[in-house]
Design a protein around this motif. Structure first.
Motif, mmCIF file in Angstrom:
data_model
loop_
_atom_site.group_PDB
_atom_site.id
_atom_site.type_symbol
_atom_site.label_atom_id
_atom_site.label_comp_id
_atom_site.label_asym_id
_atom_site.label_seq_id
_atom_site.Cartn_x
_atom_site.Cartn_y
_atom_site.Cartn_z
ATOM 1 N N MET A 93 7.551 -91.964 -34.556
ATOM 2 C CA MET A 93 8.418 -93.158 -34.153
ATOM 3 C C MET A 93 7.648 -93.685 -32.953
ATOM 4 S SD MET A 93 12.330 -92.655 -32.629
ATOM 5 C CE MET A 93 13.410 -93.416 -33.845
ATOM 6 N N LYS A 94 7.384 -94.999 -32.866
ATOM 7 C CA LYS A 94 6.638 -95.697 -31.762
ATOM 8 C C LYS A 94 7.615 -95.876 -30.542
ATOM 9 C CE LYS A 94 4.716 -98.514 -35.475
ATOM 10 N NZ LYS A 94 4.465 -99.996 -35.939
ATOM 11 N N GLU A 95 6.991 -96.351 -29.428
ATOM 12 C CA GLU A 95 7.626 -96.297 -28.212
ATOM 13 C C GLU A 95 8.535 -97.386 -28.310
ATOM 14 O OE1 GLU A 95 5.591 -96.557 -24.605
ATOM 15 O OE2 GLU A 95 3.961 -95.261 -25.293
ATOM 16 N N ASP A 96 8.417 -98.698 -29.066
ATOM 17 C CA ASP A 96 9.286 -99.938 -28.866
ATOM 18 C C ASP A 96 10.469 -99.707 -29.978
ATOM 19 O OD1 ASP A 96 7.560 -99.858 -31.180
ATOM 20 O OD2 ASP A 96 7.273 -102.194 -30.967
ATOM 21 N N ASP A 97 10.313 -98.474 -30.966
ATOM 22 C CA ASP A 97 11.490 -98.176 -31.936
ATOM 23 C C ASP A 97 12.551 -97.748 -30.996
ATOM 24 O OD1 ASP A 97 10.029 -99.273 -33.835
ATOM 25 O OD2 ASP A 97 9.289 -97.197 -34.664
ATOM 26 N N LYS A 98 13.986 -98.424 -31.560
ATOM 27 C CA LYS A 98 14.963 -97.831 -30.766
ATOM 28 C C LYS A 98 15.814 -97.389 -31.758
ATOM 29 C CE LYS A 98 14.803 -100.810 -26.732
ATOM 30 N NZ LYS A 98 15.369 -101.706 -25.875
ATOM 31 N N MET A 99 16.818 -96.350 -31.359
ATOM 32 C CA MET A 99 17.755 -95.770 -32.428
ATOM 33 C C MET A 99 18.931 -96.853 -32.173
ATOM 34 S SD MET A 99 16.585 -92.801 -33.362
ATOM 35 C CE MET A 99 18.179 -91.953 -33.998
ATOM 36 N N PRO A 100 19.619 -96.888 -33.175
ATOM 37 C CA PRO A 100 20.860 -97.760 -33.451
ATOM 38 C C PRO A 100 21.832 -97.248 -32.425
ATOM 39 C CG PRO A 100 20.601 -96.812 -35.615
ATOM 40 C CD PRO A 100 19.445 -96.198 -34.673
ATOM 41 N N GLN A 101 22.600 -98.320 -31.858
ATOM 42 C CA GLN A 101 23.677 -97.930 -30.949
ATOM 43 C C GLN A 101 25.000 -97.895 -31.638
ATOM 44 O OE1 GLN A 101 23.374 -97.379 -27.594
ATOM 45 N NE2 GLN A 101 21.161 -97.361 -28.097
ATOM 46 N N PRO A 102 25.854 -96.985 -31.315
ATOM 47 C CA PRO A 102 27.155 -96.876 -32.090
ATOM 48 C C PRO A 102 28.007 -98.065 -31.739
ATOM 49 C CG PRO A 102 27.258 -95.301 -30.315
ATOM 50 C CD PRO A 102 25.721 -95.850 -30.489
ATOM 51 N N ALA A 103 28.900 -98.186 -32.330
ATOM 52 C CA ALA A 103 29.727 -99.487 -32.226
ATOM 53 C C ALA A 103 30.766 -99.131 -31.160
ATOM 54 C CB ALA A 103 30.565 -99.824 -33.605
ATOM 55 N N LYS A 104 30.997 -99.878 -30.273
ATOM 56 C CA LYS A 104 32.090 -100.006 -29.171
ATOM 57 C C LYS A 104 33.061 -100.896 -29.288
ATOM 58 C CE LYS A 104 28.839 -97.982 -25.967
ATOM 59 N NZ LYS A 104 27.930 -98.183 -24.457
ATOM 60 N N SER A 105 34.067 -100.752 -28.863
ATOM 61 C CA SER A 105 35.432 -101.652 -28.965
ATOM 62 C C SER A 105 35.069 -102.729 -27.988
ATOM 63 C CB SER A 105 36.682 -101.039 -28.593
ATOM 64 O OG SER A 105 36.870 -100.709 -27.366
ATOM 65 N N ALA A 106 35.881 -103.986 -28.169
ATOM 66 C CA ALA A 106 35.439 -105.082 -27.082
ATOM 67 C C ALA A 106 36.038 -104.741 -25.794
ATOM 68 C CB ALA A 106 36.239 -106.389 -27.750
ATOM 69 N N LYS A 107 37.184 -104.223 -25.783
ATOM 70 C CA LYS A 107 37.847 -103.600 -24.424
ATOM 71 C C LYS A 107 36.815 -102.619 -23.599
ATOM 72 C CE LYS A 107 42.268 -102.374 -22.761
ATOM 73 N NZ LYS A 107 43.752 -101.651 -23.329
ATOM 74 N N LEU A 108 36.195 -101.694 -24.258
ATOM 75 C CA LEU A 108 35.211 -100.800 -23.747
ATOM 76 C C LEU A 108 34.044 -101.701 -23.175
ATOM 77 C CD1 LEU A 108 34.634 -97.997 -22.970
ATOM 78 C CD2 LEU A 108 33.400 -97.543 -25.194
#
Length: 53
Positions: free
Chosen positions: A1-16
């Motif tokens: 994995m390269k340094e600039d590769d990022k893991m996907p972020q989990p979805a968060k609710s709009a309120k959060l």
């Protein structure tokens, strides 16, 4: 994995996202509308009954 590769972020609710001071800099007007829509479609937990044996 390269340094600039990022893991996907989990979805968060709009309120959060609004409570977290909008870290992704999304439009707060749209986030408020999404939070209201999420509240309308949320299922009421007091209407759920435990399964009978």
């Amino acid at each position: 994995m390269k340094e600039d590769d990022k893991m996907p972020q989990p979805a968060k609710s709009a309120k959060l996202r609004l409570l977290q001071k909008n870290p992704n800099k999304k439009n707060t007007k749209i986030l408020k509308q999404q939070a209201e829509a999420e509240e309308r479609i949320r299922m009421k937990s007091d209407e759920i009954n435990a399964p009978s044996k």
